[in-house]
Design a protein around this motif. Structure first.
Motif, mmCIF file in Angstrom:
data_model
loop_
_atom_site.group_PDB
_atom_site.id
_atom_site.type_symbol
_atom_site.label_atom_id
_atom_site.label_comp_id
_atom_site.label_asym_id
_atom_site.label_seq_id
_atom_site.Cartn_x
_atom_site.Cartn_y
_atom_site.Cartn_z
ATOM 1 N N LEU A 12 -1.047 21.829 -3.469
ATOM 2 C CA LEU A 12 -1.378 22.945 -2.590
ATOM 3 C C LEU A 12 -2.384 23.864 -3.278
ATOM 4 N N GLY A 13 -3.422 24.223 -2.542
ATOM 5 C CA GLY A 13 -4.478 25.073 -3.092
ATOM 6 C C GLY A 13 -5.642 24.294 -3.675
ATOM 7 N N LYS A 14 -5.470 22.976 -3.826
ATOM 8 C CA LYS A 14 -6.573 22.167 -4.350
ATOM 9 C C LYS A 14 -7.512 21.763 -3.209
ATOM 10 N N THR A 15 -8.772 21.481 -3.570
ATOM 11 C CA THR A 15 -9.820 21.188 -2.595
ATOM 12 C C THR A 15 -10.076 19.686 -2.495
ATOM 13 N N ILE A 16 -10.180 19.187 -1.267
ATOM 14 C CA ILE A 16 -10.527 17.780 -1.037
ATOM 15 C C ILE A 16 -12.027 17.620 -1.275
ATOM 16 N N THR A 17 -12.375 16.918 -2.327
ATOM 17 C CA THR A 17 -13.795 16.724 -2.645
ATOM 18 C C THR A 17 -14.311 15.349 -2.211
ATOM 19 N N ASP A 18 -13.407 14.420 -1.927
ATOM 20 C CA ASP A 18 -13.817 13.119 -1.397
ATOM 21 C C ASP A 18 -12.585 12.408 -0.869
ATOM 22 N N ILE A 19 -12.797 11.513 0.070
ATOM 23 C CA ILE A 19 -11.767 10.565 0.508
ATOM 24 C C ILE A 19 -12.445 9.208 0.560
ATOM 25 N N ARG A 20 -11.898 8.265 -0.202
ATOM 26 C CA ARG A 20 -12.438 6.911 -0.217
ATOM 27 C C ARG A 20 -11.425 5.952 0.392
ATOM 28 N N PHE A 179 -6.445 15.684 12.862
ATOM 29 C CA PHE A 179 -6.200 16.493 14.051
ATOM 30 C C PHE A 179 -6.809 17.858 13.792
ATOM 31 N N ASP A 180 -7.421 18.461 14.828
ATOM 32 C CA ASP A 180 -8.101 19.741 14.593
ATOM 33 C C ASP A 180 -7.160 20.941 14.608
ATOM 34 N N SER A 181 -5.871 20.711 14.901
ATOM 35 C CA SER A 181 -4.897 21.802 14.886
ATOM 36 C C SER A 181 -3.490 21.219 14.905
ATOM 37 N N LEU A 182 -2.516 22.062 14.625
ATOM 38 C CA LEU A 182 -1.120 21.650 14.696
ATOM 39 C C LEU A 182 -0.755 21.270 16.132
ATOM 40 N N ASN A 183 -1.293 22.000 17.103
ATOM 41 C CA ASN A 183 -1.019 21.683 18.508
ATOM 42 C C ASN A 183 -1.527 20.295 18.875
ATOM 43 N N SER A 184 -2.714 19.919 18.381
ATOM 44 C CA SER A 184 -3.248 18.574 18.645
ATOM 45 C C SER A 184 -2.335 17.504 18.069
ATOM 46 N N LEU A 185 -1.802 17.763 16.888
ATOM 47 C CA LEU A 185 -0.872 16.818 16.268
ATOM 48 C C LEU A 185 0.392 16.698 17.105
ATOM 49 N N LYS A 186 0.917 17.838 17.559
ATOM 50 C CA LYS A 186 2.163 17.822 18.337
ATOM 51 C C LYS A 186 1.989 17.128 19.684
ATOM 52 N N GLU A 187 0.784 17.132 20.224
ATOM 53 C CA GLU A 187 0.532 16.415 21.481
ATOM 54 C C GLU A 187 0.671 14.908 21.285
ATOM 55 N N CYS A 188 0.356 14.436 20.075
ATOM 56 C CA CYS A 188 0.439 12.998 19.776
ATOM 57 C C CYS A 188 1.794 12.610 19.208
ATOM 58 N N ARG A 189 2.408 13.510 18.470
ATOM 59 C CA ARG A 189 3.682 13.232 17.815
ATOM 60 C C ARG A 189 4.695 14.255 18.301
ATOM 61 N N GLU A 190 5.682 13.811 19.056
ATOM 62 C CA GLU A 190 6.604 14.740 19.689
ATOM 63 C C GLU A 190 7.771 15.145 18.793
ATOM 64 N N SER A 191 7.883 14.544 17.625
ATOM 65 C CA SER A 191 9.033 14.862 16.784
ATOM 66 C C SER A 191 8.907 16.238 16.150
ATOM 67 N N ASN A 192 9.997 16.692 15.628
ATOM 68 C CA ASN A 192 10.075 18.016 15.021
ATOM 69 C C ASN A 192 9.517 17.978 13.599
ATOM 70 N N LEU A 193 8.386 18.620 13.380
ATOM 71 C CA LEU A 193 7.753 18.620 12.063
ATOM 72 C C LEU A 193 8.359 19.680 11.168
ATOM 73 N N LYS A 194 8.482 19.364 9.895
ATOM 74 C CA LYS A 194 8.985 20.334 8.912
ATOM 75 C C LYS A 194 7.901 20.626 7.904
ATOM 76 N N ARG A 195 7.946 21.841 7.341
ATOM 77 C CA ARG A 195 6.931 22.283 6.391
ATOM 78 C C ARG A 195 7.518 22.402 4.989
ATOM 79 N N HIS A 196 6.741 21.949 4.026
ATOM 80 C CA HIS A 196 7.169 22.068 2.637
ATOM 81 C C HIS A 196 7.324 23.537 2.234
ATOM 82 N N THR A 197 6.407 24.385 2.670
ATOM 83 C CA THR A 197 6.419 25.802 2.262
ATOM 84 C C THR A 197 7.582 26.584 2.884
ATOM 85 N N GLU A 198 8.269 25.986 3.854
ATOM 86 C CA GLU A 198 9.400 26.679 4.477
ATOM 87 C C GLU A 198 10.746 26.126 4.005
ATOM 88 N N GLU A 199 10.704 25.150 3.112
ATOM 89 C CA GLU A 199 11.955 24.563 2.612
ATOM 90 C C GLU A 199 12.556 25.416 1.505
#
Length: 199
Positions: A12-20, A179-199
Motif C-alpha cells: 500500500l502506497g507504492k506506485t505501479i511503474t509497469d505491468i508485464r 474497472f474505473d470505479s468500485l461501482n463498475s466492479l460491483k456491477e460485474c461482481r455481485e458478491s460482498n467485497l471486503k477491504r484490507h484497510t477495514e480489517e
C-alpha cells in the motif's frame, strides 16, 4: 525472489511503474496470462488470492511484455455498412471476380479484387484506459468471500485492477482486468467485497 513474501501493508502506497504479461495457450483451447506488477521500479508482485496478509514477490518471465507499450487511443474499424450477411458478402465478391475487367486483370497481373465490404468506412477511437493505471499508487486490497478468486488492488484514482490466469481461448479474459470505479466492479461482481484497510 521465488516464494518470498511481503506484507500487504508494504505494498500500500507504492506506485505501479509497469505491468508485464506473458501470454500462452494450454491444451490448444485455454488462453493463459501471467501478470507481473512492478512497484517503484524495484520489486515485482502478483495479485494474491482471497483474504491474505501476504503478497508474493515474483521474478518476471523473460518473455513477459509490458502492457503499457502503447497508450494511444484504440481504433475501432466499422466495416460492411450495408450489413450484409457473410453469404451475401461472398456472393457479391464472387460476382466482382467474374467481372470481365477483373478476370482480365487476374490473367495479366494476377490481381485479386479486394472484398470491399471489409474495407473500413469509418474509424472510431476509444480512450485507452491503461494510462490511468501506470504511475498510480495502490491504496487498498479488496477480496471476495471466495478465497479461490484473485483479489483486487484499488488505486489512488479509484481504478481497481485484478488479473485472471486462464480462460477459454478467444474470450480475451486471460490477463489484466481493470474497472474505473468500485461501482463498475460491483456491477460485474455481485458478491460482498471486503477491504484490507477495514480489517
Amino acid at each position: 525472489m521465488t516464494n518470498e513474501t511481503i506484507l500487504i501493508e508494504k505494498v500500500l502506497g507504492k506506485t505501479i511503474t509497469d505491468i508485464r504479461c506473458k501470454y500462452g495457450v494450454v491444451d490448444g483451447w485455454l488462453d493463459t496470462a501471467e501478470c507481473f506488477i512492478e512497484l517503484d521500479h524495484k520489486i515485482c508482485i502478483e495479485i494474491p488470492y482471497g483474504q491474505t496478509n501476504d503478497v508474493v514477490l515474483v521474478e518476471p518471465h523473460s518473455e513477459a511484455k509490458t502492457i503499457f507499450d502503447n497508450l494511444a487511443d484504440i481504433p475501432e474499424y466499422h466495416i460492411n455498412k450495408e450489413g450484409k450477411t457473410i453469404v451475401e458478402v461472398a456472393e457479391a465478391h464472387k460476382k466482382r471476380k467474374q467481372n470481365i475487367f477483373n478476370r482480365l486483370r487476374k490473367a495479366l497481373f494476377n490481381y485479386e479484387p479486394p472484398i470491399k465490404e471489409y474495407k473500413p468506412y469509418r474509424i472510431e477511437y476509444h480512450e485507452n484506459k491503461l494510462k490511468y493505471i501506470v504511475n498510480r499508487k495502490i491504496v487498498d486490497y479488496l477480496w471476495e468471500n471466495d478465497n479461490s478468486e484473485k483479489g483486487y488492488f484499488e488505486l489512488d484514482n479509484g481504478f481497481i485492477i485484478s488479473d485472471q490466469y486462464m480462460s477459454p481461448s478467444g474470450t480475451g479474459q486471460a490477463g489484466l482486468h481493470y474497472f474505473d470505479s468500485l461501482n463498475s466492479l460491483k456491477e460485474c461482481r455481485e458478491s460482498n467485497l471486503k477491504r484490507h484497510t477495514e480489517e
